[in-house]
Design an enzyme around this catalytic site. Structure first.
Site, short mmCIF file in Angstrom:
data_model
loop_
_atom_site.label_atom_id
_atom_site.label_comp_id
_atom_site.label_asym_id
_atom_site.label_seq_id
_atom_site.Cartn_x
_atom_site.Cartn_y
_atom_site.Cartn_z
N SER A 72 0.82 -1.21 0.00
CA SER A 72 0.00 0.00 0.00
C SER A 72 0.86 1.26 0.00
O SER A 72 1.95 1.27 0.55
CB SER A 72 -0.91 0.02 1.23
OG SER A 72 -1.60 1.25 1.26
N LYS A 101 -4.28 -6.74 3.43
CA LYS A 101 -4.33 -5.60 2.50
C LYS A 101 -5.78 -5.32 2.09
O LYS A 101 -6.19 -4.17 1.95
CB LYS A 101 -3.45 -5.88 1.27
CG LYS A 101 -3.57 -4.82 0.16
CD LYS A 101 -3.12 -3.46 0.65
CE LYS A 101 -3.07 -2.32 -0.32
NZ LYS A 101 -3.93 -2.15 -1.42
N HIS A 109 -7.34 -3.51 4.85
CA HIS A 109 -6.78 -2.14 4.79
C HIS A 109 -7.61 -1.32 3.80
O HIS A 109 -8.01 -0.19 4.08
CB HIS A 109 -5.31 -2.19 4.35
CG HIS A 109 -4.75 -0.87 3.89
ND1 HIS A 109 -5.06 -0.32 2.65
CD2 HIS A 109 -3.94 0.02 4.50
CE1 HIS A 109 -4.45 0.85 2.53
NE2 HIS A 109 -3.76 1.07 3.64
N ASN A 110 -7.88 -1.89 2.65
CA ASN A 110 -8.63 -1.15 1.65
C ASN A 110 -10.08 -0.91 2.06
O ASN A 110 -10.65 0.13 1.75
CB ASN A 110 -8.56 -1.86 0.29
CG ASN A 110 -7.27 -1.54 -0.43
OD1 ASN A 110 -6.24 -1.34 0.21
ND2 ASN A 110 -7.31 -1.49 -1.75
N GLU A 125 -9.88 1.88 4.19
CA GLU A 125 -9.59 3.03 3.31
C GLU A 125 -10.90 3.58 2.70
O GLU A 125 -11.13 4.79 2.69
CB GLU A 125 -8.64 2.57 2.21
CG GLU A 125 -8.34 3.55 1.09
CD GLU A 125 -7.45 2.91 0.01
OE1 GLU A 125 -6.35 2.45 0.33
OE2 GLU A 125 -7.90 2.88 -1.17
C1 6PG Z 1 -3.19 1.45 -1.63
C2 6PG Z 1 -4.45 1.63 -2.42
C3 6PG Z 1 -4.29 1.02 -3.77
C4 6PG Z 1 -5.29 1.52 -4.79
C5 6PG Z 1 -6.69 1.08 -4.50
C6 6PG Z 1 -7.73 1.91 -5.19
O1 6PG Z 1 -3.30 0.93 -0.54
O2 6PG Z 1 -2.14 1.84 -2.11
O3 6PG Z 1 -5.51 1.03 -1.76
O4 6PG Z 1 -4.26 -0.34 -3.60
O5 6PG Z 1 -5.23 2.87 -4.94
O6 6PG Z 1 -6.78 -0.24 -4.95
O7 6PG Z 1 -8.87 1.22 -5.04
P1 6PG Z 1 -10.23 1.58 -5.72
O8 6PG Z 1 -9.98 1.77 -7.18
O9 6PG Z 1 -11.07 0.40 -5.45
O10 6PG Z 1 -10.68 2.82 -5.04
#
Ligand code: 6PG
Length: 470
Positions: free
Chosen positions: A129, A183, A186-187, A190
């Protein structure tokens, strides 16, 4: 001829940046990309005069790697990963390690990991990430899979990852897909973080009729508070940025239709599978879906009506209310994410360490935030914590901030401003702290129409009873 320390396949921006990061840290890298022109371009341009060499066949690429071979795959998640793995398999031996650094679905990583054992090589799935900048300067890394792979890769990964208080933001998460799972969560967090920030922005914009620069100042001030995080920081920056052609704030020119690559949806689906409430994450995914129905929304906005936002009270007080509500809701989204990690760890037998996970998210990754220190403290005090909400710090903040949070939700509802993540967070908090819930009626209804049985308050738990309603 001197062979290369590490191989990397997939020269998208993330792949390129990871190569440059490894090279800057003293490693020599062999690179391969399916489209040859991309390799040539990279070597001529960003990879120029560096210890990086491009190869144009998988055979040559693998022959030029030091043993044991350490091969990073930075290709788009999905069938492309399986394709590259099967192209590599004829050329690798039993000590070699294939490392998938993309955003792969953890079940795919489980499958690939099991296959690697049968085929006698090592496989790792590493959640990375930090976006493009993180890959270049130091990402947060969540490795999982082969333990031998981890032991072999450990020094390299520690070196190239971000650091928090001098400690690498990288640690072994567990076997098979554990790294990609962490991860994924984490998302999910996010998504929730982003949605809560977006709702705060929208609420203040509508209630106080603020311009982007004024909103930017609010977020910049919040960056000095307990809300300090990468996402608050970039929000402040985004809101002051101006379009060079029109001179208008860029935020006002960006179409309000959110995209997604699927990691938030995976988190929600998996939480449903495991029976863990992660409503804030799910609402954040749903909010993106709803935003994407722009054409329907345009039509509906002409047909369906609601109140016009109005507010005549103290402006600064409302800003402060929003800050407090945002922090409380944000803590709830962490609580949901960590509760999911706890259940998954048991379900998949991974022994995930929540304190370690919070500590590797402190820098490099998208959800890096001051509040992660509070999570580390909470798990340090009690690593068997049922839910972060019952940690004394969390309890203190929720007690203190809940009046503001309730006020924001009520005011937004009264004024017709959609705040799905804020209200899902509040419903989660109210549900979780409730001694009593109306589930007795749900059980009675199930018994009425289906004789599904119910537990009684005056009898042993897990004993099913029946009742004739008529
Ligand atoms: C990270 C981000 C990266 C990416 C996302 C965007 O941790 O660096 O999460 O993995 O920017 O996958 O996700 P979406 O397109 O689903 O918003």
């Amino acid at each position: 001829m001197e062979k290369y320390d590490i191989g990397l396949i997939g020269l998208g921006v993330m792949g390129q940046n990871l190569v440059l990061n490894m090279e800057r840290n003293g490693y020599t890298i062999a690179v391969y990309n399916r489209t040859k022109s991309k390799t040539k371009m990279f070597i001529k341009d960003r990879g120029k005069e560096k210890y990086i060499k491009g190869f144009f066949s998988i055979k040559e690429f693998t022959e030029n790697l030091k043993s044991p071979r350490k091969i990073f795959l930075m290709v788009k998640a999905g069938s492309g990963v399986d394709q590259v793995i099967s192209n590599l398999e004829p050329f690798i031996s039993s000590d070699d390690i294939i490392i998938d650094g993309g955003n792969s679905y953890f079940m795919d990583t489980n499958r690939r990991s099991i296959a690697s054992r049968k085929k006698n090589y090592h496989f790792m799935g590493i959640g990375i990430s930090g976006g493009e900048e993180g890959a270049l300067k130091g990402p947060s890394m969540m490795p999982g899979g082969s333990k031998y792979g981890w032991e072999t890769m450990q020094d390299i990964l520690y070196t190239i990852s971000a650091k928090a208080k001098q400690e690498p933001c990288c640690s072994y998460m567990g076997p098979d897909g554990a790294g990609h799972y962490v991860k994924m969560v984490h998302n999910g967090i996010e998504y929730a973080d982003m949605q809560l920030i977006a709702e705060s922005y929208f609420f203040l914009k509508k209630m106080l009729c603020l311009k982007s620069v004024e909103l930017s100042e609010i977020f910049s001030n919040w960056q000095e508070s307990e809300l300090n995080s990468y996402l608050i920081q970039i929000t402040g920056e985004i809101l002051t940025s101006v379009d060079s052609k029109t001179g208008q704030p860029i935020i006002d020119l960006i179409y309000d239709r959110a995209s997604q690559k699927g990691t938030g949806k995976w988190t929600s689906k998996n939480a449903l599978e495991l029976g863990v409430p992660t409503s804030i994450i799910s609402e954040s995914v749903q909010a993106r879906f709803l935003s994407a129905m722009k054409n329907e929304r345009v039509n509906a906005s002409k047909i369906l009506h609601g109140p016009l936002p109005h507010y005549s009270d103290n402006k600064n007080r409302l800003i402060e209310t929003t800050r407090n509500a945002l922090y409380a809701a944000k803590l709830c989204s962490y609580a949901q994410g960590f509760s999911l990690l706890k259940t998954a760890s048991l379900q998949y037998d991974w022994d995930l360490n929540p304190e370690l996970i919070a500590s590797i998210w402190r820098n490099g990754c998208i959800i890096r935030a001051k509040a992660l220190d509070r999570i580390i403290d909470a798990f340090q005090k009690n690593n068997k914590l049922d839910n972060l909400l019952v940690d004394p710090y969390f309890t203190f903040i929720l007690d203190n901030n809940q009046d503001d949070w309730r006020y924001l939700v009520a005011l937004a509802i009264e004024n017709g401003i959609p705040i799905p993540a804020f209200s899902a967070a509040l419903a989660y908090f109210d549900g979780y702290r409730s001694l009593e819930l109306p589930a007795n009626l749900i059980q009675a209804q199930r018994e009425y129409f289906g004789a599904h049985g119910f537990e009684r308050v005056d009898k042993e738990k897990n004993e099913l009873h029946h009742h004739k309603f008529k």
